[in-house]
Scaffold this active site. Sequence first.
Site, PDB file in Angstrom:
ATOM      1  N   ASP A   5      -2.220 -12.065   7.929  1.00  0.00           N
ATOM      2  CA  ASP A   5      -1.310 -10.938   8.085  1.00  0.00           C
ATOM      3  C   ASP A   5      -0.120 -11.198   7.161  1.00  0.00           C
ATOM      4  O   ASP A   5       0.630 -12.162   7.361  1.00  0.00           O
ATOM      5  CB  ASP A   5      -0.862 -10.855   9.554  1.00  0.00           C
ATOM      6  CG  ASP A   5       0.092  -9.706   9.813  1.00  0.00           C
ATOM      7  OD1 ASP A   5       0.617  -9.117   8.844  1.00  0.00           O
ATOM      8  OD2 ASP A   5       0.316  -9.389  10.998  1.00  0.00           O
ATOM      9  N   SER A  17       4.791   2.774  -5.861  1.00  0.00           N
ATOM     10  CA  SER A  17       4.188   4.105  -5.712  1.00  0.00           C
ATOM     11  C   SER A  17       5.057   5.132  -6.426  1.00  0.00           C
ATOM     12  O   SER A  17       6.273   4.921  -6.575  1.00  0.00           O
ATOM     13  CB  SER A  17       4.116   4.469  -4.223  1.00  0.00           C
ATOM     14  OG  SER A  17       3.720   5.815  -4.064  1.00  0.00           O
ATOM     15  N   TYR A  45       8.126   5.577   4.190  1.00  0.00           N
ATOM     16  CA  TYR A  45       7.173   5.044   3.195  1.00  0.00           C
ATOM     17  C   TYR A  45       7.828   5.120   1.816  1.00  0.00           C
ATOM     18  O   TYR A  45       7.860   4.135   1.075  1.00  0.00           O
ATOM     19  CB  TYR A  45       5.867   5.848   3.221  1.00  0.00           C
ATOM     20  CG  TYR A  45       4.897   5.396   2.152  1.00  0.00           C
ATOM     21  CD1 TYR A  45       4.150   4.235   2.320  1.00  0.00           C
ATOM     22  CD2 TYR A  45       4.748   6.106   0.955  1.00  0.00           C
ATOM     23  CE1 TYR A  45       3.270   3.795   1.336  1.00  0.00           C
ATOM     24  CE2 TYR A  45       3.868   5.678  -0.030  1.00  0.00           C
ATOM     25  CZ  TYR A  45       3.133   4.524   0.166  1.00  0.00           C
ATOM     26  OH  TYR A  45       2.266   4.080  -0.811  1.00  0.00           O
ATOM     27  N   LYS A  94       8.912   1.936  -0.743  1.00  0.00           N
ATOM     28  CA  LYS A  94       8.404   1.764  -2.113  1.00  0.00           C
ATOM     29  C   LYS A  94       9.547   1.783  -3.138  1.00  0.00           C
ATOM     30  O   LYS A  94       9.477   1.105  -4.167  1.00  0.00           O
ATOM     31  CB  LYS A  94       7.362   2.841  -2.431  1.00  0.00           C
ATOM     32  CG  LYS A  94       6.069   2.679  -1.629  1.00  0.00           C
ATOM     33  CD  LYS A  94       5.385   1.346  -1.911  1.00  0.00           C
ATOM     34  CE  LYS A  94       4.070   1.202  -1.178  1.00  0.00           C
ATOM     35  NZ  LYS A  94       3.377  -0.059  -1.472  1.00  0.00           N
TER      36      LYS A  94
END
Length: 250
Positions: A60, A140, A153, A157
Amino acid sequence: MPRLQDKVALVTGAGSGIGFAIAERFAAEGARLLVVDWNPEAAARAAETIGRGAIAVQADVTQVADVQRTIDQGREAFGRIDILVNNAGTSHEKGPFEGVPEAEFDRMFDVNLKSIFHYCAAISPVMRKQGGGVILNVGSTAGNRPRPGLAYYNASKGAVHNLTKTLALELAGARIRVNALAPVATETPLLKTFIGGDDTPELRAQMRAIVPLGRLAQPRDVANAALFLASDEAEFLTGVILDIDGGRSI
Ligand SMILES: NC(=O)c1ccc[n+]([C@@H]2O[C@H](COP(=O)([O-])OP(=O)(O)OC[C@H]3O[C@@H](n4cnc5c(N)ncnc54)[C@H](O)[C@@H]3O)[C@@H](O)[C@H]2O)c1
């Protein structure tokens, strides 16, 4: 000559999607691979498909002990680690920022950002001792051209891109290059979280319509860019956020 001959690469989240494509491409160019994923079956399947002595490691990436163990395993197996790809990532359900639970916010930043904190801290002494290395962070287009509905999110990024530049500066003296890949919507299992709703053909068509080159990214597009940045052909590139987006971010 293969472009990554005799290099050792550790790719996180390599059990699926973009990470798998990067690992497979690197191996085809001569690299020896550590395929890291928290899903043990996915990691094992990926390593078997890649072949060429690729090693599957269950870990992990949000847990510092797991991260250190993957690096120790890599050094034991191959003696060194030349390339680290911080690819493992996750997204939250698409919707207004007010509806995102705190636990989801924490998960986003743990998987997408804290993983890089752990990995870079652990790999830096190793690469310094080896005389250099390459770190690739998967960012991204969400980090530089955010769209509504994916607030945290997008924010995670954006942080990945910024961190990439600072690390590039701090590690340049040690000949460790740090770059980021910024793909647009890519055909992987994670894509449905970016499309939202029921992932209908109409919603996919809307997604394609915002890309000037007229299609979504494929994992191979990202893998090809990763290969270039990881190879010695990119020896003078550091701190670059490379858009892999068919023109979306222009
Ligand atoms: N698919 C897209 O549209 C897209 C676009 C831009 C950027 N990205 C980024 O690309 C990266 C890869 O995404 P993908 O689309 O291939 O997704 P994916 O879901 O296909 O693959 C992600 C992999 O990461 C693993 N993973 C997740 N959490 C983990 C953890 N805590 N520890 C270890 N492994 C973990 C998963 O098991 C999975 O195998 C992510 O960072 C994502 O944000 C994806």
